[in-house]
Design a protein around this motif. Sequence first.
Motif, PDB file in Angstrom:
ATOM      1  N   UNK A 114       0.853  -1.181   0.000  1.00  0.00           N
ATOM      2  CA  UNK A 114       0.000   0.000   0.000  1.00  0.00           C
ATOM      3  C   UNK A 114       0.891   1.233   0.000  1.00  0.00           C
ATOM      4  N   UNK A 115       0.417   2.371  -0.488  1.00  0.00           N
ATOM      5  CA  UNK A 115       1.230   3.589  -0.530  1.00  0.00           C
ATOM      6  C   UNK A 115       1.760   3.975   0.851  1.00  0.00           C
ATOM      7  N   UNK A 116       3.056   4.248   0.911  1.00  0.00           N
ATOM      8  CA  UNK A 116       3.717   4.613   2.154  1.00  0.00           C
ATOM      9  C   UNK A 116       4.352   5.990   1.998  1.00  0.00           C
ATOM     10  N   UNK A 117       4.049   6.955   2.903  1.00  0.00           N
ATOM     11  CA  UNK A 117       4.624   8.297   2.791  1.00  0.00           C
ATOM     12  C   UNK A 117       6.139   8.275   3.003  1.00  0.00           C
ATOM     13  N   UNK A 118       6.835   9.198   2.350  1.00  0.00           N
ATOM     14  CA  UNK A 118       8.282   9.259   2.470  1.00  0.00           C
ATOM     15  C   UNK A 118       8.697   9.575   3.907  1.00  0.00           C
ATOM     16  N   UNK A 119       7.911  10.419   4.623  1.00  0.00           N
ATOM     17  CA  UNK A 119       8.322  10.738   5.996  1.00  0.00           C
ATOM     18  C   UNK A 119       8.251   9.512   6.890  1.00  0.00           C
ATOM     19  N   UNK A 120       7.318   8.595   6.597  1.00  0.00           N
ATOM     20  CA  UNK A 120       7.257   7.340   7.345  1.00  0.00           C
ATOM     21  C   UNK A 120       8.496   6.497   7.071  1.00  0.00           C
ATOM     22  N   UNK A 121       8.894   6.420   5.790  1.00  0.00           N
ATOM     23  CA  UNK A 121      10.088   5.644   5.432  1.00  0.00           C
ATOM     24  C   UNK A 121      11.342   6.244   6.080  1.00  0.00           C
ATOM     25  N   UNK A 122      11.395   7.566   6.168  1.00  0.00           N
ATOM     26  CA  UNK A 122      12.545   8.208   6.801  1.00  0.00           C
ATOM     27  C   UNK A 122      12.614   7.871   8.273  1.00  0.00           C
ATOM     28  N   UNK A 123      11.455   7.863   8.946  1.00  0.00           N
ATOM     29  CA  UNK A 123      11.430   7.540  10.370  1.00  0.00           C
ATOM     30  C   UNK A 123      11.804   6.083  10.621  1.00  0.00           C
ATOM     31  N   UNK A 124      11.244   5.194   9.807  1.00  0.00           N
ATOM     32  CA  UNK A 124      11.474   3.762  10.002  1.00  0.00           C
ATOM     33  C   UNK A 124      12.921   3.380   9.704  1.00  0.00           C
ATOM     34  N   UNK A 125      13.473   3.932   8.615  1.00  0.00           N
ATOM     35  CA  UNK A 125      14.806   3.533   8.189  1.00  0.00           C
ATOM     36  C   UNK A 125      15.910   4.284   8.912  1.00  0.00           C
ATOM     37  N   UNK A 126      15.601   5.493   9.374  1.00  0.00           N
ATOM     38  CA  UNK A 126      16.627   6.301  10.003  1.00  0.00           C
ATOM     39  C   UNK A 126      17.561   6.967   9.019  1.00  0.00           C
ATOM     40  N   UNK A 127      17.268   6.871   7.721  1.00  0.00           N
ATOM     41  CA  UNK A 127      18.123   7.454   6.683  1.00  0.00           C
ATOM     42  C   UNK A 127      17.864   8.954   6.556  1.00  0.00           C
ATOM     43  N   UNK A 128      18.923   9.713   6.222  1.00  0.00           N
ATOM     44  CA  UNK A 128      18.694  11.120   5.900  1.00  0.00           C
ATOM     45  C   UNK A 128      18.045  11.183   4.518  1.00  0.00           C
ATOM     46  N   UNK A 129      17.457  12.330   4.189  1.00  0.00           N
ATOM     47  CA  UNK A 129      16.652  12.421   2.971  1.00  0.00           C
ATOM     48  C   UNK A 129      17.474  12.177   1.708  1.00  0.00           C
ATOM     49  N   UNK A 130      18.745  12.607   1.700  1.00  0.00           N
ATOM     50  CA  UNK A 130      19.578  12.386   0.536  1.00  0.00           C
ATOM     51  C   UNK A 130      19.813  10.919   0.266  1.00  0.00           C
ATOM     52  N   UNK A 131      20.186  10.189   1.315  1.00  0.00           N
ATOM     53  CA  UNK A 131      20.436   8.750   1.193  1.00  0.00           C
ATOM     54  C   UNK A 131      19.143   8.005   0.866  1.00  0.00           C
ATOM     55  N   UNK A 132      18.036   8.433   1.504  1.00  0.00           N
ATOM     56  CA  UNK A 132      16.747   7.783   1.261  1.00  0.00           C
ATOM     57  C   UNK A 132      16.327   7.963  -0.197  1.00  0.00           C
ATOM     58  N   UNK A 133      16.450   9.168  -0.719  1.00  0.00           N
ATOM     59  CA  UNK A 133      16.073   9.419  -2.110  1.00  0.00           C
ATOM     60  C   UNK A 133      16.893   8.570  -3.072  1.00  0.00           C
ATOM     61  N   UNK A 134      18.189   8.438  -2.782  1.00  0.00           N
ATOM     62  CA  UNK A 134      19.064   7.649  -3.654  1.00  0.00           C
ATOM     63  C   UNK A 134      18.638   6.190  -3.664  1.00  0.00           C
ATOM     64  N   UNK A 135      18.340   5.636  -2.493  1.00  0.00           N
ATOM     65  CA  UNK A 135      17.953   4.228  -2.418  1.00  0.00           C
ATOM     66  C   UNK A 135      16.579   4.001  -3.043  1.00  0.00           C
ATOM     67  N   UNK A 136      15.676   4.956  -2.860  1.00  0.00           N
ATOM     68  CA  UNK A 136      14.357   4.830  -3.475  1.00  0.00           C
ATOM     69  C   UNK A 136      14.471   4.835  -4.997  1.00  0.00           C
ATOM     70  N   UNK A 137      15.350   5.685  -5.512  1.00  0.00           N
ATOM     71  CA  UNK A 137      15.542   5.732  -6.963  1.00  0.00           C
ATOM     72  C   UNK A 137      16.093   4.406  -7.484  1.00  0.00           C
ATOM     73  N   UNK A 138      17.052   3.823  -6.760  1.00  0.00           N
ATOM     74  CA  UNK A 138      17.602   2.528  -7.171  1.00  0.00           C
ATOM     75  C   UNK A 138      16.533   1.448  -7.191  1.00  0.00           C
ATOM     76  N   UNK A 139      15.705   1.428  -6.164  1.00  0.00           N
ATOM     77  CA  UNK A 139      14.643   0.429  -6.093  1.00  0.00           C
ATOM     78  C   UNK A 139      13.622   0.638  -7.205  1.00  0.00           C
TER      79      UNK A 139
END
Length: 373
Positions: free
Chosen positions: A330-355
């Motif tokens: 189901x759709x998951x907000x980016x702020x939720x993914x940031x909280x769960x993963x502990x990644x900063x936004x730059x690293x999170x965006x990079x990994x999301x793009x790869x996926x």
Amino acid sequence: MYPDFSPWLRLEQTPGVGSGTARKLLTAFGLPEQIFACSYEQLAAEVGPRIAKALLQPPSSALLALTEKTYEWCQQANNYVLTLADSNYPSALLEIPDPPVVLYVKGRLDLLSSPGIGVVGSRHATAQGIRNAELFSETLSQAGLTISSGLAAGIDAAAHQGALRGMASTVAVIGTGADIVYPARNRELAHAIAELGCIVSEYSLGAPAVASNFPRRNRIISGLALGVLVIEAAAQSGSLITARMAVEQGREVFAIPGSIHSPLAKGCHQLIKQGAKLVESAQDIVEELKFSLPRLKLPRLKDLSGITPESELSHANIPTSGLLANIAFDPTPMDTLALVSGLDMGCLNAQLLNLELDGQIEALPGGLYRRLA
């Protein structure tokens, strides 16, 4: 010498006297002492001959034993019995149509007068539902909103755990006596709530888990709160009872949408169709309630069971496969993914793009992501 709650226990324990009848008697005659001083004719005129006769019976041995047990319980630190006449009785409950006549409280009394949100949902929640309950509750608690829930398995337990990590803590409204933990699997959580939060019951000490108690206690969950958030609920769910009671009490109702294919989303979708506020983040709730406190830094997630959550791991060591595990179908907000993963936004965006390039996730409008494989 018993404290002032003794006549209240006698009124509460009189056969045939529920909270509605008790309030009718209190309105007609005053405090319980005055009720028991009335004549049979006076009482019968208000509540009929059967209940009038029961009220005039002398206290039974069972009632005397319960009163003694309750008195001893109250001698323990942070245990309280609150009646409708008590100055510490939560004012929010005085606003609802059916306030409990007596409340048994274990823990922090101040939380009963704090602004809060009820968080409820399925006992058989999905991993994403559990994660949502924890994160929403922690964020709302950090914003200064006390989380009330029912200490049940699933969403309730997750909501309490998340709220304990925040500033405003949590209130557990239970359907047994305040000296009983149900379900037993939540014993450690209940002890943590008693120490850092608050446990509340309208049922006398020793009262067992009876099915009819649980829908009834839901009115206290919503009554203590400014609104109720429903996270994962089937079409025929007890959580919908809480939502209905919230509406009747003039409280707001919020619901998190889910997949149209998920049975646990049908209750939430039903509420949204009926006018509940669709929410995608805790901020939606804070803004709807026009509730604001200074922005506070969220603590790192720490599971009470001792299991280290992903946000405790080193940011550099979280592979895209680890991030993928936190993205639901189901759709998951980016702020939720940031909280769960502990990644900063730059690293999170990079990994999301790869996926996304690997075809494992899909980016949706509004900063949402959902898993494809």
